[in-house]
Enzyme design. Structure first.
Site, PDB file in Angstrom:
ATOM      1  N   GLY A 463      35.565 -17.784  -1.727  1.00 29.44           N
ATOM      2  CA  GLY A 463      36.657 -17.532  -0.798  1.00 29.44           C
ATOM      3  C   GLY A 463      36.696 -16.098  -0.322  1.00 29.44           C
ATOM      4  O   GLY A 463      37.561 -15.700   0.444  1.00 29.44           O
ATOM      5  N   PRO A 590      34.963  -5.220   7.444  1.00 30.88           N
ATOM      6  CA  PRO A 590      36.350  -4.762   7.267  1.00 30.88           C
ATOM      7  C   PRO A 590      37.360  -5.905   7.244  1.00 30.88           C
ATOM      8  O   PRO A 590      38.414  -5.777   6.626  1.00 30.88           O
ATOM      9  CB  PRO A 590      36.589  -3.834   8.464  1.00 30.88           C
ATOM     10  CG  PRO A 590      35.427  -4.001   9.367  1.00 30.88           C
ATOM     11  CD  PRO A 590      34.305  -4.624   8.605  1.00 30.88           C
ATOM     12  N   THR A 592      36.981  -9.140   5.956  1.00 29.36           N
ATOM     13  CA  THR A 592      37.035  -9.815   4.661  1.00 29.36           C
ATOM     14  C   THR A 592      37.327  -8.808   3.536  1.00 29.36           C
ATOM     15  O   THR A 592      37.940  -9.164   2.541  1.00 29.36           O
ATOM     16  CB  THR A 592      35.721 -10.574   4.392  1.00 29.36           C
ATOM     17  OG1 THR A 592      34.630  -9.701   4.627  1.00 29.36           O
ATOM     18  CG2 THR A 592      35.610 -11.789   5.287  1.00 29.36           C
ATOM     19  N   GLU A 663      37.793  -6.733  -7.429  1.00 26.00           N
ATOM     20  CA  GLU A 663      38.747  -6.495  -8.506  1.00 26.00           C
ATOM     21  C   GLU A 663      39.535  -5.201  -8.344  1.00 26.00           C
ATOM     22  O   GLU A 663      40.645  -5.073  -8.851  1.00 26.00           O
ATOM     23  CB  GLU A 663      38.001  -6.552  -9.851  1.00 26.00           C
ATOM     24  CG  GLU A 663      37.624  -7.997 -10.121  1.00 26.00           C
ATOM     25  CD  GLU A 663      36.501  -8.205 -11.113  1.00 26.00           C
ATOM     26  OE1 GLU A 663      36.787  -8.674 -12.213  1.00 26.00           O
ATOM     27  OE2 GLU A 663      35.335  -7.927 -10.783  1.00 26.00           O
TER      28      GLU A 663
HETATM   29 MO1  MOS Z   1      35.799 -11.591 -12.115  1.00 33.00          MO
HETATM   30  S1  MOS Z   1      37.299 -11.650 -13.542  1.00 33.00           S
HETATM   31  O1  MOS Z   1      34.541 -10.813 -12.912  1.00 33.00           O
HETATM   32  O2  MOS Z   1      35.428 -13.162 -11.694  1.00 33.00           O
END
Ligand code: MOS
Length: 705
Positions: A463, A590, A592, A663
């Site tokens: 996604g 930029p 996504t 992340e």
């Molecule tokens: Mo991420 S928690 O490394 O899918």
């Protein structure tokens, strides 16, 4: 210094452009096939039966009522399920033993002609068991808390330096269990074709699923095909193979038909991993000018007996974050009789940064310093843990750029100074950081004689837009438009590639795609630009490219700013504005990228204010198992939210010069929000989430209202 340096790569369009998702139309029109959208002829349906107790032994499985349901095919349990080979991951050894490791563990599987029939069967199965008292509660005195190897680090003399410091912060922060809850629950459709196993699985990395299934069913990896063409989110919960895919394959073997199993959402917290709760003590010793001399971060957390090596590595970011000559980090973990925790977006880093960035805010208050100046004052020259230089580090630049955009200069110097009617208004800041890593990958690029290209790699798009950005990297390398090539991802039949996880997908896959396309270009040039009749194909692997000795710490950084309003009558905190400014190398798309960073920030906001679950000590699992009782932030929770990034050049990362962004966005967000709550109210939130009852009580106790 050694290590590969990438020159100024002549990256041109379409890389760096906001190319819309190539699979957008397929997704919104419903033609994109997710794991449970595949229904092979004769497909049966499965529904799990969860363990009713937290620990014990299954003594009998009563099947008669279930098998009397119309359409019943089988009830699999430990006493009749196919035997599996060894799995490194014991959560995958499903139905192999009568022992119950945690409540919600699958102890039987109902298989039927239809989904309603499977569900009715599962409800009719009666499990008899001999329970034993479980060990469920984490306390700092828990006798089974251990410090695993590598979970501790010390430099200088922390106790002496802390003791001698002019200003000391010593605080304990807690985070409850948090659940990934991707939109698409874990699902698999499995089919045996001769001796081959073909599986459609909702996974972040189908190569690992193939390897696990091959080991468990004692097959060669090439006898197993796993397809994860479209995946509706994972946030780490699909980062490694999960029990559902083994159950589906096992059931298909047992009933000799294709079987589909989609986990009910209520079982995701027990079966797919979650962010384990952490108790974190942070101690900072500083001089009155805010120079940190001593920093300690100690974390207690837990795992399950099925995942003995797991822990939240929450002190990892602290090791590299701020300068201080005297340092101590330690992570302890206790095995409890609970569902297995696992990866959840920025595992470890996200938890740890809530604590450290809260403590830094407490230090800023104690020193009467601006929290941005405090961070700037403690900026290290090199990674304080390893002594290595950072490949690039622009934390202070992010903080300053964010301060300008956010209007930080107008901020009140002390907490609880701004009131608008019932609302107390405040703002807070926190740093973000996440490792920027790369994993070896292979890829294949093919030029058609009649024009057009095909790029193949077993990357996964969960996604994020991975499919699109890889097409951009390929097109940019080949000097063509994205519409002149086809990109094929999401199947183990394609060249092997790592998972979509650890924020290293695009860097790892992109490197291989770039290498394959670069090599293909050279091959085409050798043919004077004319592709021969059979076409040209290049397959590459980046293992050797990545083998160089690494002398740098590579991390992305960012700064998050939050403005909150806290209602003095209800204790409800709302985030009015959220701003993230990031330094994550070159941003490849930029559109996504913004979306991913924004998604991370929203997840962090949600962690700060509403997401929470309880490890229920009476039953041994989490009662909050649906999206009503476990509140994930939705549109009404998110008001003004803005994402920016610096134009960061880092030639020591990968050919694209990119750092992962999956992340980074969630790291630090919760601290920015709770720091803002402190600024608004004078109440320090050390236990997440900041919910109205606790906030109201604290405001009353402190005489704020
Ligand atoms: Mo991420 S928690 O490394 O899918």
């Amino acid at each position: 210094m050694t290590g590969t340096t990438f020159g100024a790569v002549p990256w041109g369009p379409p890389l760096g452009e906001p190319v819309p998702r190539l699979d957008g139309r397929a997704k919104v029109t419903g033609s994109a096939r997710y794991a449970a959208d595949h229904t092979p002829a004769g497909c049966a349906h499965a529904w799990p039966v969860p363990a009713p107790v937290a620990k014990g032994t299954v003594t009998a499985v009563h099947r008669a009522a279930a098998m009397a349901e119309p359409g019943a095919l089988s009830v699999l349990a430990h006493d009749d399920a196919p035997r599996l080979g060894d799995a490194d991951d014991r959560t995958l050894a499903v139905l192999q033993s009568p022992r119950i490791a945690h409540r919600g563990q699958v102890v039987a599987l109902a298989v039927a002609e239809t989904l309603p029939a499977a569900r009715a069967m599962a409800a009719a199965v009666r499990i008899e068991c001999a329970p034993v008292p479980p060990d469920l509660e984490l306390t700092p005195e828990h006798p089974r808390l251990v410090t695993p190897e590598g979970a501790e680090s010390a430099q200088g003399d922390f106790p002496a330096a802390f003791h001698g410091a002019q200003v000391r912060i010593d605080a304990v922060y807690s985070i409850p269990p948090l659940h990934n809850h991707p939109m698409e629950p874990h699902a698999a459709t499995a089919q045996w074709l001769g001796g081959r196993l073909v599986v459609f699985d909702s996974s972040q990395g189908s190569n690992a699923v193939r390897d696990a299934l091959a080991a468990l069913f004692e097959l060669e990896p090439d006898q197993v095909s796993v397809v994860s063409e479209h995946v509706g989110g994972g946030f780490g919960a699909k980062g490694t193979p999960r029990p559902h895919v083994v159950l589906a394959a096992m059931a298909a073997m047992a009933v000799n038909r294709p079987v589909k199993l989609a986990l009910p959402r209520g079982l995701l917290p027990a079966l797919t991993g979650y962010r384990a709760s952490t108790l974190q003590r942070v101690r900072l010793g500083a001089d009155t000018e805010g120079r940190v001399r001593a920093i300690a971060h100690e974390v207690d957390t837990y795992t399950s007996p099925l995942s003995p090596d797991w822990r939240e590595r929450a002190t990892q970011p602290t090791r590299s974050l701020y300068a201080a000559p005297h340092r101590l980090t330690r992570e302890r973990v206790a095995p409890l009789d609970v569902p297995s925790p696992s990866w959840m977006r920025a595992p470890g880093e996200c938890s740890g940064m809530f604590a450290v960035e809260s403590a830094m805010d407490e230090l800023a208050v104690a020193c009467a310093m601006d929290p941005i100046e405090l961070r700037a004052r403690n900026e290290p020259d090199v990674d304080p843990h390893t002594g290595r230089p950072f490949s690039s580090r622009h934390l202070v630049e992010c903080l300053r750029a964010g301060a300008d955009r956010f209007g930080w200069a107008d901020r009140d110097p002390a907490p609880a100074m701004r009131r608008q009617g019932r609302l107390l208004i405040g703002s807070g800041v926190a740093a973000s950081t996440y490792p920027a890593e790369v994993i070896p990958s292979s890829a294949r690029a093919h030029a058609n004689p009649g024009g057009g290209f095909l790029v193949e790699i077993n990357a996964t798009d969960i996604g994020t837009g991975a499919r699109t950005v890889l097409a951009q990297i390929a097109a940019s390398t080949l000097g063509i438009g994205v519409d002149e090539l086809e990109i094929d991802i999401g199947r183990t039949d394609l060249p092997r590639a790592p998972l979509a996880g650890g924020s290293c997908g695009t860097a790892s896959w992109g490197w291989a795609v770039h290498k394959a396309c670069g090599e293909l270009s050279r091959r085409i040039d050798e043919h004077q630009g004319a592709v021969p009749a059979g076409g040209l194909t290049v397959t590459v692997d980046t293992t050797e490219d990545l083998a160089t000795d690494d002398q740098y710490t590579r991390r992305s950084f960012g700064a998050q700013f939050a403005e909150v309003a806290v209602d003095v009558d209800t204790g409800e905190a709302r985030v009015r504005r959220l701003l993230g400014v990031f330094a994550a190398g070159r941003i490849l798309n930029p559109r996504t990228a913004r979306s991913q960073l924004l998604g991370g920030m929203i997840m962090g906001l949600s962690m700060a204010l509403t997401e929470t679950s309880t490890l229920d000590l009476a039953f041994g699992d989490h009662p909050e198992r649906d999206l009503a009782s476990y509140h994930v932030a939705s549109c009404a929770d998110v008001r003004e939210i803005d994402v920016h990034w610096l134009a960061e050049e880092d030639s020591r990362l990968n050919p694209m010069g990119s750092k992962g962004i999956g992340e980074l966005g969630i790291v630090g967000t919760a601290a920015a929000v709770t720091n803002a709550i402190h600024h608004a109210t004078g109440v320090r939130v050390r236990d997440l989430p900041a919910q109205p009852d606790a906030l109201l009580e604290a405001m009353i106790a402190q005489g704020r209202i």
